[in-house]
Design a protein around this motif. Structure first.
Motif, PDB file in Angstrom:
ATOM      1  N   MET A   1      38.361  32.920  42.446  1.00  0.00           N
ATOM      2  CA  MET A   1      38.511  33.958  41.578  1.00  0.00           C
ATOM      3  C   MET A   1      36.923  34.626  40.970  1.00  0.00           C
ATOM      4  O   MET A   1      36.808  33.537  40.083  1.00  0.00           O
ATOM      5  CB  MET A   1      39.434  34.226  40.749  1.00  0.00           C
ATOM      6  CG  MET A   1      39.807  35.329  40.151  1.00  0.00           C
ATOM      7  SD  MET A   1      41.304  35.400  39.120  1.00  0.00           S
ATOM      8  CE  MET A   1      42.878  34.976  40.451  1.00  0.00           C
ATOM      9  N   ASP A   2      36.419  35.723  41.100  1.00  0.00           N
ATOM     10  CA  ASP A   2      35.256  36.094  40.481  1.00  0.00           C
ATOM     11  C   ASP A   2      35.461  36.508  38.987  1.00  0.00           C
ATOM     12  O   ASP A   2      36.854  36.679  38.675  1.00  0.00           O
ATOM     13  CB  ASP A   2      34.422  36.987  41.375  1.00  0.00           C
ATOM     14  CG  ASP A   2      35.103  38.176  41.767  1.00  0.00           C
ATOM     15  OD1 ASP A   2      36.130  38.527  40.902  1.00  0.00           O
ATOM     16  OD2 ASP A   2      35.092  38.855  42.550  1.00  0.00           O
ATOM     17  N   ALA A   3      34.374  36.865  38.470  1.00  0.00           N
ATOM     18  CA  ALA A   3      34.685  37.379  36.986  1.00  0.00           C
ATOM     19  C   ALA A   3      35.491  38.586  37.008  1.00  0.00           C
ATOM     20  O   ALA A   3      36.239  38.659  36.051  1.00  0.00           O
ATOM     21  CB  ALA A   3      33.326  37.336  36.442  1.00  0.00           C
ATOM     22  N   ILE A   4      35.201  39.462  37.999  1.00  0.00           N
ATOM     23  CA  ILE A   4      35.861  40.812  37.814  1.00  0.00           C
ATOM     24  C   ILE A   4      37.520  40.676  37.976  1.00  0.00           C
ATOM     25  O   ILE A   4      38.237  41.016  37.405  1.00  0.00           O
ATOM     26  CB  ILE A   4      35.453  41.711  38.861  1.00  0.00           C
ATOM     27  CG1 ILE A   4      33.971  42.117  38.585  1.00  0.00           C
ATOM     28  CG2 ILE A   4      36.263  42.967  38.970  1.00  0.00           C
ATOM     29  CD1 ILE A   4      33.622  42.753  37.316  1.00  0.00           C
ATOM     30  N   GLN A   5      37.786  39.395  39.006  1.00  0.00           N
ATOM     31  CA  GLN A   5      39.213  39.269  39.217  1.00  0.00           C
ATOM     32  C   GLN A   5      39.768  38.790  38.179  1.00  0.00           C
ATOM     33  O   GLN A   5      41.031  38.865  37.705  1.00  0.00           O
ATOM     34  CB  GLN A   5      39.380  38.651  40.620  1.00  0.00           C
ATOM     35  CG  GLN A   5      39.092  39.303  41.733  1.00  0.00           C
ATOM     36  CD  GLN A   5      39.064  38.436  42.917  1.00  0.00           C
ATOM     37  OE1 GLN A   5      38.661  37.168  43.085  1.00  0.00           O
ATOM     38  NE2 GLN A   5      39.986  38.812  43.823  1.00  0.00           N
ATOM     39  N   GLN A   6      39.130  37.676  37.321  1.00  0.00           N
ATOM     40  CA  GLN A   6      39.656  37.272  36.053  1.00  0.00           C
ATOM     41  C   GLN A   6      39.791  38.146  34.923  1.00  0.00           C
ATOM     42  O   GLN A   6      40.685  38.103  34.133  1.00  0.00           O
ATOM     43  CB  GLN A   6      38.613  35.900  35.906  1.00  0.00           C
ATOM     44  CG  GLN A   6      38.469  34.951  36.598  1.00  0.00           C
ATOM     45  CD  GLN A   6      37.744  33.848  36.240  1.00  0.00           C
ATOM     46  OE1 GLN A   6      36.860  33.988  35.609  1.00  0.00           O
ATOM     47  NE2 GLN A   6      37.674  32.592  36.806  1.00  0.00           N
TER      48      GLN A   6
END
Length: 202
Positions: free
Chosen positions: A1-6
């Protein structure tokens, strides 16, 4: 999970926290005119959103679009906010929030019936849990001896057990009515909700 999804779930949780704070602050002034409170909240929110949109480089839409949007907002948000403030006054924050949170399920139910939207197991599980929560609220019986301190305020009321007062002005007998009135100190017992007259500890 990338930063945007987190970041997404964090922002959703933050929005829910802000909504909870807003509800509790609004509850403290819910005895005031509900239409005025809703109008002020809508004016501030609308102004902030419009300013943010303009700062992001967006432009104002056509007049017809603005009028249609404002009409929809008046019915879909303005009216519901007035009713929400009245519910805060009579039911308290937790119950009002619980009932109000059923709105997405009502919208989803309409989509299922009218638009043949697909549903999964999680949807029906959530719907059942929501129904059980509302049922618990509706069937709750809360009664104990409690203490009312002397209180001087103004709000719409009928001459119920908490409003046994005389009037120092000509009154036509119509209820509900609104005027400044004093509640004398009393200790009694009856079924009640955490409304504006029952904000006591246990």
């Amino acid at each position: 999970m990338d930063a945007i999804q987190q970041l997404g779930p964090v922002l959703i949780a933050l929005a829910c926290l802000c909504w909870a704070i807003d509800n509790n602050l609004t509850r403290k002034v819910s005895a005031s005119d509900a239409l005025f409170i809703a109008g002020i909240k809508g004016l501030i929110a609308g102004t902030v959103n419009c300013v943010l949109a303009l700062l992001l480089g967006l432009s104002l839409p056509a007049v017809l679009v603005v009028f249609s949007t404002m009409t929809l907002g008046l019915i879909g948000y303005g009216l519901s906010l007035v009713l929400f403030v009245l519910a805060l006054r009579g039911l308290g924050t937790a119950r009002t929030g619980a009932y109000f949170s059923t709105a997405p399920f009502i919208g989803a139910a309409i989509s299922v019936v009218l638009m043949d939207e697909a549903t999964g197991g999680l949807f029906w599980l959530a719907a059942c849990l929501m129904a059980v929560g509302v049922w618990i609220h509706l069937t709750e019986h809360h009664e104990h001896e409690h203490h009312h301190e002397s209180l001087d305020h103004e709000h719409g009321h009928t001459h119920d057990v908490h409003h046994q007062h005389t009037h120092n002005f000509a009154w036509d007998g119509q209820e509900p009515h609104s005027h400044r009135h004093v509640h004398t100190e009393v200790i009694h017992k009856h079924p009640h909700f955490p409304d504006i007259h029952h904000r006591h500890t246990h």
